[in-house]
Scaffold this active site. Structure first.
Site, PDB file in Angstrom:
ATOM      1  N   HIS A 161       0.826  -1.218   0.000  1.00  0.00           N
ATOM      2  CA  HIS A 161       0.000   0.000   0.000  1.00  0.00           C
ATOM      3  C   HIS A 161       0.858   1.266   0.000  1.00  0.00           C
ATOM      4  O   HIS A 161       0.425   2.300   0.477  1.00  0.00           O
ATOM      5  CB  HIS A 161      -0.951   0.033   1.213  1.00  0.00           C
ATOM      6  CG  HIS A 161      -1.637  -1.271   1.473  1.00  0.00           C
ATOM      7  ND1 HIS A 161      -2.837  -1.616   0.898  1.00  0.00           N
ATOM      8  CD2 HIS A 161      -1.256  -2.340   2.216  1.00  0.00           C
ATOM      9  CE1 HIS A 161      -3.182  -2.830   1.297  1.00  0.00           C
ATOM     10  NE2 HIS A 161      -2.243  -3.294   2.092  1.00  0.00           N
ATOM     11  N   SER A 282      14.956  21.566 -16.413  1.00  0.00           N
ATOM     12  CA  SER A 282      13.800  22.416 -16.642  1.00  0.00           C
ATOM     13  C   SER A 282      14.289  23.734 -17.237  1.00  0.00           C
ATOM     14  O   SER A 282      15.365  24.208 -16.896  1.00  0.00           O
ATOM     15  CB  SER A 282      13.085  22.668 -15.315  1.00  0.00           C
ATOM     16  OG  SER A 282      12.346  23.875 -15.375  1.00  0.00           O
ATOM     17  N   LYS A 288      16.324  21.531 -11.309  1.00  0.00           N
ATOM     18  CA  LYS A 288      15.608  20.306 -11.630  1.00  0.00           C
ATOM     19  C   LYS A 288      16.421  19.295 -12.435  1.00  0.00           C
ATOM     20  O   LYS A 288      17.164  19.647 -13.338  1.00  0.00           O
ATOM     21  CB  LYS A 288      14.337  20.639 -12.441  1.00  0.00           C
ATOM     22  CG  LYS A 288      13.263  21.367 -11.662  1.00  0.00           C
ATOM     23  CD  LYS A 288      12.650  20.528 -10.539  1.00  0.00           C
ATOM     24  CE  LYS A 288      11.774  19.435 -11.064  1.00  0.00           C
ATOM     25  NZ  LYS A 288      10.445  19.923 -11.443  1.00  0.00           N
ATOM     26  N   GLU A 295       9.341   8.398 -17.027  1.00  0.00           N
ATOM     27  CA  GLU A 295       7.994   8.984 -17.188  1.00  0.00           C
ATOM     28  C   GLU A 295       7.439   8.711 -18.582  1.00  0.00           C
ATOM     29  O   GLU A 295       6.262   8.377 -18.753  1.00  0.00           O
ATOM     30  CB  GLU A 295       8.047  10.502 -16.949  1.00  0.00           C
ATOM     31  CG  GLU A 295       8.268  10.867 -15.501  1.00  0.00           C
ATOM     32  CD  GLU A 295       8.443  12.369 -15.335  1.00  0.00           C
ATOM     33  OE1 GLU A 295       7.583  12.991 -14.722  1.00  0.00           O
ATOM     34  OE2 GLU A 295       9.445  12.929 -15.820  1.00  0.00           O
ATOM     35  N   LYS A 330      -1.209  -2.730 -39.678  1.00  0.00           N
ATOM     36  CA  LYS A 330       0.232  -2.437 -39.687  1.00  0.00           C
ATOM     37  C   LYS A 330       0.651  -1.303 -38.768  1.00  0.00           C
ATOM     38  O   LYS A 330       1.612  -1.436 -38.005  1.00  0.00           O
ATOM     39  CB  LYS A 330       0.686  -2.151 -41.116  1.00  0.00           C
ATOM     40  CG  LYS A 330       0.800  -3.439 -41.879  1.00  0.00           C
ATOM     41  CD  LYS A 330       0.854  -3.255 -43.353  1.00  0.00           C
ATOM     42  CE  LYS A 330       0.288  -4.473 -44.021  1.00  0.00           C
ATOM     43  NZ  LYS A 330      -1.154  -4.710 -43.715  1.00  0.00           N
TER      44      LYS A 330
HETATM   45  N1  ARG Z   1      -1.853  -3.698 -48.634  1.00  0.00           N
HETATM   46  C1  ARG Z   1      -2.624  -4.848 -48.379  1.00  0.00           C
HETATM   47  C2  ARG Z   1      -2.682  -5.142 -46.876  1.00  0.00           C
HETATM   48  O1  ARG Z   1      -1.879  -4.602 -46.197  1.00  0.00           O
HETATM   49  C3  ARG Z   1      -2.038  -6.024 -49.086  1.00  0.00           C
HETATM   50  C4  ARG Z   1      -3.055  -7.056 -49.470  1.00  0.00           C
HETATM   51  C5  ARG Z   1      -4.013  -6.458 -50.405  1.00  0.00           C
HETATM   52  N2  ARG Z   1      -4.869  -7.401 -50.995  1.00  0.00           N
HETATM   53  C6  ARG Z   1      -5.932  -6.991 -51.673  1.00  0.00           C
HETATM   54  N3  ARG Z   1      -6.652  -7.892 -52.202  1.00  0.00           N
HETATM   55  N4  ARG Z   1      -6.255  -5.733 -51.757  1.00  0.00           N
HETATM   56  O2  ARG Z   1      -3.491  -5.861 -46.372  1.00  0.00           O
END
Ligand code: ARG
Length: 462
Positions: A161, A282, A288, A295, A330
């Protein structure tokens, strides 16, 4: 009326050019170009396999190898000319290949789709990056063990705690961090195992009519095996979700360490000093020295947790097989990788190089009646039931608070008011050293235990 030839690789069935905004909106090349090298690696294996099964001639393969080799150099040199018109990394590389070697380049995509291609690329990339994370974790753990060894006997208060609870050794605390990282390492290894299955050959979704040897390409790419089901292979991104989950847990661990580092380095605690190279000053307050890196890591944990939720939500309710939604996997995945790698890299160097202020730790452990449990255990040894001993010590603590001193500062006669069985040897028990040394049990905080644990941990990561 015959149409003019179309620069778009799939332009054949279209009567109208793509809207320029839509072109940019649907393109992924700005972020998926980081997959270029693994994309080339995958293409090389695919081409070699195509030649192996007789779909490509030896001469065509040689041209493809030469062309991809050149593209690889261009990418590495930063001279590759990326075009949004070509949508993604795959079509950029393929178009360049065809411009370099002509017709042989157009044959590379035989028996393949961007759907199995991208699923393969992400796995290749993630596999490599998991390796990088694991290396930093090992490096960090090594540093923690060295620090633990130096401070096997350094005493600080252990907290529950955030209130002083019992004295512990700093080495023991560092070993707790080691354990957290050990499980992170294991989670990443486990995730890499499942990610290491090859989608290539699943083609668009149903497999392909060409006599591909998928075992052959899997071997070339060092995958454990080709995927068993083509629909699943092009569609699921659970391996990326798993990675983000492992990353979120690891970042959560780092955020907990960060919080302790921030608290410990405050003037009020003054337990540690962080290396100057990990702090900033700072612009207004000259005195500081701010713990920026801990952080920031604490803050970055939020974005990684967010990416995990993004990917879960991205995958939720998606029908089989590939959907363009998956292009959105991605950026969260890449940012998770970058954030985790950066945070681990910083901590792996910063933490083992912190300066320990053993005196401040010791003084803090002397406050807050951290050896009260030891006094209770002492009374149990004298024959009292634990609950009664607890009560006796509670009374003694209340008395000491009133007197404004620690239990160890009380005289024997003062302590004896609370129980007659207290004798001179109580003072050994009330010292911090006596307290930590007494916890000489598997997993406990005694210096002797800490040294044993360090030896075991060293073997574990050797
Ligand atoms: N740029 C696409 C992705 O990242 C690649 C695959 C695309 N395939 C398609 N049939 N449009 O998913």
């Amino acid at each position: 009326m015959a149409k003019q030839s179309d620069s778009r690789m799939w332009g054949g069935r279209f009567q109208e050019q793509t809207d320029e905004f839509v072109e940019a909106f649907t393109a992924s090349v700005d972020f998926d170009q980081r997959l270029a090298l693994v994309d080339i690696q995958g293409s090389l294996a695919h081409a070699r396999m195509l030649q192996h099964v007789g779909v490509l001639s030896a001469d065509e393969l040689a041209q493809i190898e030469q062309g991809l080799g050149q593209i690889e150099q261009e990418v590495q040199a930063g001279s590759f000319n990326w075009s949004v018109k070509l949508e993604d990394v795959h079509m950029n590389v393929e178009a360049r290949l065809t411009s370099l070697i002509g017709d042989a380049g157009k044959k590379l995509h035989t028996g393949r789709s961007r759907n199995d291609q991208i699923a393969t690329d992400i796995r290749l990339y993630l596999r490599e990056q998991i390796g990088v994370c694991q290396q930093y974790i090992r490096h960090f753990q090594q540093g923690l063990l060295d620090l633990a060894e130096q401070h096997a006997e350094t005493i600080l208060p252990g907290f529950t705690h955030l209130q002083v609870a019992q004295p512990i050794t700093f080495g023991h605390h560092m070993l707790a961090w080691f354990e957290m990282l050990e499980r992170d390492h294991g989670r990443l290894a486990d995730c890499a195992k499942r990610a290491n299955i090859m989608p290539l050959g699943a083609a668009a979704l149903a497999g392909t009519s060409y006599p591909l040897d998928r075992e052959y390409s899997a071997k070339l790419l060092d995958f454990t095996a080709p995927s068993r089901n083509s629909l699943d292979a092009v569609s699921d991104r659970d391996f990326a979700i798993e990675f983000c989950a492992a990353a979120a847990i690891c970042m959560t661990h780092l955020s907990r360490m960060a919080e302790e580092l921030v608290i410990w380095s405050s003037a009020q605690f003054n337990f540690i000093e962080l290396p100057d190279r990990y702090c900033t000053g700072s612009s207004i307050m000259p005195q500081k020295k701010n713990p920026d890196v801990p952080e920031l890591v604490r803050g970055k944990t939020g974005r990684v947790n967010g990416h995990l939720v993004s990917l879960l939500t991205l995958m939720k309710s998606q029908t089989l097989a590939y959907n363009k939604d998956n292009q959105e996997d991605k950026e969260p995945l890449f940012d998770t990788i970058d954030t985790l790698v950066g945070s681990l890299r910083a901590f792996a160097d910063m933490v083992p190089n912190l300066t320990v202020n053993a005196e401040a730790m010791y003084q803090a452990a002397r406050q807050g009646f951290s050896t009260a449990t030891d006094l209770a255990d002492y009374l149990v040894n004298k024959g009292l039931p634990f609950r009664d001993a607890h009560e006796v010590v509670g009374n003694a603590v209340a008395y000491a608070i009133e007197q404004g001193k620690d239990l160890s500062d009380c005289g024997l006669d003062e302590l004896q008011q609370f129980h007659a069985s207290i004798e001179q040897d109580v003072f050994e028990v009330l010292t911090l050293e006596g307290s930590v040394n007494a916890r000489d049990i598997l997993g406990g905080t005694a210096p002797a235990q800490v040294r044993k644990q360090i030896a075991q941990c060293r073997q574990l990561i050797a």
